[in-house]
Design an enzyme around this catalytic site. Structure first.
Site, PDB file in Angstrom:
ATOM      1  N   GLU B  60       0.816  -1.222   0.000  1.00 31.56           N
ATOM      2  CA  GLU B  60       0.000   0.000   0.000  1.00 31.56           C
ATOM      3  C   GLU B  60       0.846   1.267   0.000  1.00 31.56           C
ATOM      4  O   GLU B  60       0.490   2.250  -0.654  1.00 31.56           O
ATOM      5  CB  GLU B  60      -0.965  -0.005   1.197  1.00 31.56           C
ATOM      6  CG  GLU B  60      -2.138  -0.976   1.063  1.00 31.56           C
ATOM      7  CD  GLU B  60      -1.783  -2.427   1.380  1.00 31.56           C
ATOM      8  OE1 GLU B  60      -0.626  -2.681   1.794  1.00 31.56           O
ATOM      9  OE2 GLU B  60      -2.644  -3.303   1.233  1.00 31.56           O
ATOM     10  N   HIS B 129     -12.189  -4.852   8.600  1.00 28.05           N
ATOM     11  CA  HIS B 129     -12.709  -4.648   7.237  1.00 28.05           C
ATOM     12  C   HIS B 129     -14.055  -3.912   7.258  1.00 28.05           C
ATOM     13  O   HIS B 129     -14.825  -4.021   6.314  1.00 28.05           O
ATOM     14  CB  HIS B 129     -12.911  -5.983   6.507  1.00 28.05           C
ATOM     15  CG  HIS B 129     -11.653  -6.686   6.126  1.00 28.05           C
ATOM     16  ND1 HIS B 129     -10.836  -7.309   7.051  1.00 28.05           N
ATOM     17  CD2 HIS B 129     -11.055  -6.884   4.923  1.00 28.05           C
ATOM     18  CE1 HIS B 129      -9.809  -7.861   6.428  1.00 28.05           C
ATOM     19  NE2 HIS B 129      -9.917  -7.624   5.130  1.00 28.05           N
TER      20      HIS B 129
END
Lengths: 320, 323
Positions: B60, B129
């Protein structure tokens, strides 16, 4: 190495220019004329100069918190740099950067960076854009031994490798991550071995030998420009001063310091130039004198420049 | 108008912008061959090739860093970080690089990048999440943060975000994936910073963004049956915030309920409440109410998750407490 006289003297002049700039900045800081942090590049000049001598204005670099040397070697304007260190409106970044974020996009300086290891992924993005736009250029990411332990180093090397991008990763191994010796912060001795993990050729060179650095960079740059992907060059060096001005350096062994000062890249290269008949001592002295004059002029420019206006705090946050 | 789902609107907007501007490209995990986890980029690799739809390693920091470098060189990256929870691992690139470079460099550079990411609980994805972390990005001068609640808003806001010369966090909500709606055809841009009054009313202002807007609308319908006529504002853009729209609404209603899915503590509702207390105190006839998640991570069990997520009932109760 077969470089013509002009190029050889140019390497010398740039190294001297960095040294004199840094010594002047140090003097100003200790004299209370500058605010903030200053991370001096003294002792590492051969790396920035040897690498950047292979680059043109459209080639790019990303730099570090210890960035003055890279910017000067890439052709940065010392008046604007000195004005930026003084926080003046005429500085490279209108006084919003100080020492740690100087950039000049017109000549490929994408920016110094205050976060260790942050320049590497940005360099990968610059290289991505170069290929996207079918430019025949390369980007150099400068970073230190400390940064080689950050995730960004590993992510960037892997990303550049897998996308086969024109990046040259140049590690300036000055043997300390701030105060922590290399032997304490990593078990490997040669950081260049980390290239292997990403199928990137890694090479270790004497970072205090400007010609050795030049040659290694020349190969890596040509490799990148030929579409053969990234390289990793580790330049072993030593910073003459501490991490920043004011650092008491309790971590440095005086014997080691003495040993490395004897390998100072500037007198060493001067000796070579004289021995190989590229220049006389008098000619080298003249170069140094002329550089000193330019540095004095930069200080004068900076100190006589206007401060930013208080309302400038609000400008440049967003592009309109 | 064309009928399409939230996901289709994401995909079609990216396609249209990539056709329009060759400098727009997409990079992220699984955006290419797989077309993203929910199909947000399906078919784009085939249409635009691997140079413009880049499947990246799970890195990322390098994804956002790549975007920052590419944007500084004049490209317009769309960077995909599938879940906003994962933004935690690339925060330096967002906070210290993308948001600040222009300012630090004295305006020398523009960073026109979009980070597309999803918030939201409700599908049993548990604590890593399901978060709604949009407030993090409102604390970064230089960054814009928008959230779309409908397919039409996806098109208008995503188009605006891609064309914006600044970094923009584009917040999607995973429970809206299949939401169908009418989407204007042709070029359709919603200026960033313009709120939308999704239901007109006179008695109370219910303010929200993203998926919670739909719960607010449902709550407003129930309240209408009890004689309370609520105005529902979808702010759509957290930064910049359409203060004028909010204060104008309060001029009519005198009551404010702020609803968001994120935990209440230090949520963006606090910022809006403070702004109203400062600039709209005289407009208020009642205290400002916030309806938000409790200060816990998002639980997994459907029973617990249902308890955690703000419900229509909680919104209704909060509104009634003001009368």
């Amino acid at each position: 190495m077969n470089l013509d006289r002009e190029k050889m003297l140019n390497l010398y002049e740039n190294m001297v220019k960095i040294r004199e700039f840094e010594e002047k900045a140090r003097e100003l800081m200790l004299g209370g004329k500058l605010a903030g942090f200053l991370h001096l590049y003294c002792g590492e000049e051969a790396i920035a100069v040897g690498v950047c001598a292979n680059l043109n204005d459209k080639d790019c670099i990303t730099s570090t918190h210890r960035g003055h040397g890279h910017i000067i070697a890439k052709g940065g304007n010392i008046d604007k740099m000195m004005a930026e260190l003084h926080g003046k409106a005429t500085g490279y970044c209108k006084g919003k950067s100080g020492s740690m974020h100087i950039a000049d996009l017109n000549i490929g300086i994408v920016g110094a960076n205050g976060i260790v290891g942050a320049g590497l992924p940005i360099a990968v993005g610059v290289a991505f854009a170069m290929r996207y736009k079918k430019m025949d250029n390369v980007v150099v990411a400068f970073f230190g031994d400390g940064a080689s332990n950050r995730g960004t180093f590993h992510e960037a090397l892997n990303m550049a490798s897998v996308l086969n991008l024109p990046v040259v990763f140049v590690c300036e191994n000055n043997h300390f991550g701030m105060s922590t010796p290399q032997s304490v912060h990593q078990k490997i001795k040669d950081i260049s071995v980390r290239g292997t993990a990403y199928d990137i050729p890694g090479k270790t060179v004497d970072g205090n030998d400007v010609l050795a650095v030049y040659e290694a960079a020349a190969q890596a740059v040509s490799r990148a420009k030929n579409g053969q992907g990234p390289s990793l060059i580790e330049c072993k060096t030593w910073r003459h001063y501490g991490h920043f001005i004011g650092d008491p350096e309790p971590y440095k062994d005086p014997e080691e310091q003495k040993k490395w000062l004897a390998r100072d890249p500037i007198p060493r290269f001067a000796k070579q130039l004289i021995e190989l008949n590229y220049a006389t001592q008098a000619e080298l002295d003249a170069i140094k004198d002329s550089v000193k004059e330019k540095i004095e002029a930069a200080v004068k420019y900076a100190q006589s420049s206007p401060d930013p206006l208080p309302e400038d705090v609000f400008s440049d946050v967003y592009a309109e | 108008m064309a009928k399409m789902s939230y996901i289709e609107a994401i995909k079609e907007t990216q396609r249209a912008e990539m056709q329009r501007d060759p400098n727009v490209f997409i990079a992220g995990e699984d955006v290419g061959v797989m077309g993203s986890a929910f199909g947000q980029t399906a078919g784009l690799l085939k249409e635009f090739g691997p140079q413009r739809v880049v499947d990246t390693p799970i890195s990322e920091s390098a994804i956002i860093g790549l975007g920052v470098g590419a944007a500084a060189m004049g490209l317009r990256p769309i960077l995909v970080i599938d879940f906003i929870d994962f933004m935690a691992v690339c925060m330096d690139e967002v906070l210290n690089q993308a948001s600040k470079l222009r300012y630090m460099l004295g305006g020398q550079v523009k960073i026109p990048l979009v980070i597309r990411t999803q918030i939201g609980a409700g599908i049993g994805a548990a604590a890593q999440h399901s978060q709604s972390l949009e407030a993090f990005f409102t604390h970064m001068p230089g960054m814009k943060t928008v959230a779309a609640a409908t397919p039409a808003d996806i098109k208008g806001l995503l188009t605006a975000a891609i064309r914006d010369d600044n970094p923009v966090m584009f917040i999607e909500h995973k429970t809206l994936a299949r939401l169908e709606g009418d989407v204007p055809e042709g070029d359709y841009v919603i200026p960033i910073g313009k709120a939308d009054i999704k239901r007109k009313g006179s008695d109370v202002t219910i303010l929200s963004w993203s998926a919670m807007v739909h719960k607010c609308l449902a709550a407003a319908e129930s309240l209408a049956q009890e004689g309370i006529n609520a105005e529902v504002i979808d702010i759509r853009s957290l930064v910049p915030l359409d203060k004028e729209c909010i204060l104008n609404s309060l001029g009519k209603t005198g009551r404010l309920v702020i609803v968001h899915e994120a935990v209440e503590t230090s949520g963006y509702g606090a910022e809006i409440a403070a702004m109203v207390a400062d600039q709209g105190f005289d407009l208020l006839d009642a205290p400002i109410k916030r309806v938000a998640a409790p200060f816990t991570p998002v639980p997994f069990s459907p029973v617990l998750e249902k308890e955690w997520v703000v419900s229509e009932e909680k919104i209704i109760d909060a509104v009634k407490s003001l009368f």
